[in-house]
Design a protein around this motif. Structure first.
Motif, PDB file in Angstrom:
ATOM      1  N   ARG A   1      43.162  -0.168  31.874  1.00  0.00           N
ATOM      2  CA  ARG A   1      42.993   0.541  30.608  1.00  0.00           C
ATOM      3  C   ARG A   1      42.320  -0.369  29.566  1.00  0.00           C
ATOM      4  NH1 ARG A   1      46.207   5.247  29.722  1.00  0.00           N
ATOM      5  NH2 ARG A   1      46.269   4.731  27.506  1.00  0.00           N
TER       6      ARG A   1
ATOM      7  N   ARG B   1      39.085   1.239  27.961  1.00  0.00           N
ATOM      8  CA  ARG B   1      39.403   1.928  26.706  1.00  0.00           C
ATOM      9  C   ARG B   1      39.355   0.958  25.534  1.00  0.00           C
ATOM     10  NH1 ARG B   1      43.692   6.719  28.140  1.00  0.00           N
ATOM     11  NH2 ARG B   1      42.866   7.186  30.215  1.00  0.00           N
TER      12      ARG B   1
ATOM     13  N   GLN C   1      44.705   0.059  22.860  1.00  0.00           N
ATOM     14  CA  GLN C   1      45.511  -0.370  23.996  1.00  0.00           C
ATOM     15  C   GLN C   1      46.511  -1.443  23.614  1.00  0.00           C
ATOM     16  OE1 GLN C   1      45.622   1.194  27.014  1.00  0.00           O
ATOM     17  NE2 GLN C   1      44.430   2.562  25.715  1.00  0.00           N
TER      18      GLN C   1
END
Length: 400
Positions: A74, A78, A83
């Protein structure tokens, strides 16, 4: 570019835009993770026994292992800020729940919370390290990573005695509250942490084997196994040392001070290792450093003198930091830059598996064979894991 800017010096790294903020944030991210093993061992001891404490520490580490590949990916795919907020916010809430639930809820609930705390923030160290490598010129990366390793060991110098102090002065819950505060602190300045924009997926890229965690693991498994071996050793220490100290007639809280000897030596070793080039290849250096580290950590199982524990841990600290730097550089050589966060998180997951396995093995041995035997058995296991790693590394080099 002038000669001064090309030199791999710590001053050059710290003069890069935003790197000081990165190192402050990294220290805060690292502190609760380093405090967790000892704090959870104390929490379990307060609730029932050192074995329960070892189980809590092991489950936290296994949560890190389970969460690291997913959360690390992630961070690769992202926005970094979002995050980091998700990871650290969830970790802080889980530690707070553990602190409030201690003595009030059943052990299985505490185990579940420890797992969540480990899994939630497992991608943060890899995501942070990937950003450091991205914003640092290639010729400065070994120095930047050495400085990061020394910073991590500085956390080891501060966090275990802090966990012990809070346990003695307040309770294990006091240590967990401090961990929650440290987890949440970087959220106050998360936008100022230097980071590159996330690279969005393009059509057809989802199937690219470079970006699949399984393909990355096939590429870096010897390095991941080395990470597991190193942390198996550290996991043994965190779980067994308080019990060993009690068995030889000392206070379990002295574990924090003994770990400080390890951490201070690690800081010094990290700075020395990053300040110059050392003879031999990473493989040959690992062949010397890992067995020597395991031998040093065997001593507490063979003696009853706490001062020898501290001396053995100081020797271990001198060997630990170079191994961690070698591990990180080896991964960067095997993967493209856009897969670094995932790769570092695979290493983090391997470290969690090693740490968690050590905790489970040590907890079982504490109940059946005693703390001295647990030390020796776990260090011998480290040698076996390390040998497999180094054989795999040698095989990879032959096929390159």
């Amino acid at each position: 570019m002038d000669a001064e800017s090309l030199r791999s010096t710590f001053r050059s790294v710290l003069s890069l835009p935003g790197t000081r903020t990165w190192y402050i944030a990294a220290a805060l991210v690292r502190t609760p993770v380093v405090m967790a093993p000892l704090a959870l061992v104390f929490l379990g001891h307060s609730a029932q026994s050192f074995s329960v404490g070892g189980l809590l520490a092991a489950i936290h580490a296994l949560g890190e292992a389970a969460g690291a590949p997913v959360m690390g990916r992630r961070f690769d795919r992202r926005p970094f800020v979002g995050q980091l907020r998700l990871a650290l916010g969830t970790e802080a809430l889980a530690f707070t729940a553990l602190a409030l639930g201690a003595g009030q809820v059943p052990v299985p609930v505490l185990l579940a919370l420890a797992f969540v705390a480990g899994a939630a923030a497992a991608g943060a160290p890899g995501g942070m390290r990937a950003q450091l490598s991205t914003i640092t010129p290639e010729h400065l990366r070994p120095t930047a990573l050495s400085l990061e390793s020394s910073l991590s060991q500085a956390a080891w110098a501060v966090a275990p005695p802090l966990a012990s102090l809070l346990y003695v002065r307040f309770s294990a819950s006091g240590a967990l509250i401090a961990m929650a505060v440290a987890s949440a602190a970087p959220l106050l300045f998360v936008h100022r942490i230097p980071h590159a924009a996330s690279r969005p997926e393009t059509p057809g890229e989802t199937g690219d084997e470079w970006l699949r965690t399984t393909a990355i693991l096939r590429r870096v498994w010897p390095t991941a196994l080395l990470s597991a071996a190193i942390m198996f050793l550290v996991g043994t220490v965190d779980v067994v040392l308080p019990a060993r100290l009690e068995d030889v007639g000392s206070s379990p809280a002295l574990a924090g001070l003994v770990m400080t000897a390890f951490a201070v030596a690690s800081v010094i070793a990290g700075l020395l290792y990053g300040s110059r080039r050392w003879p031999g290849t990473p493989l040959s250096q690992s062949l010397v450093l890992l067995p020597a580290l395991a031998a040093a950590f065997t001593l507490p199982g063979l003696t009853t003198q706490p001062w020898i524990f501290a001396a053995a841990f100081a020797i271990g600290g001198l060997l630990y930091s170079p191994l961690m730097v070698i591990r990180n550089l080896a991964l960067q050589q095997r993967l493209p830059q856009h897969a670094w966060a995932t790769g570092f998180s695979v290493l983090y997951a391997a470290a969690g598996v090693g740490y968690g396995a050590a905790g489970l093995m040590a907890a079982a041995l504490l109940d059946t064979a005693g703390s001295g035997t647990a030390f020796v058995a776990c260090t011998l296991t480290t040698i076996v894991i390390g040998a497999l790693s180094l054989l795999g590394e040698r095989t990879h080099l032959r096929h390159r």
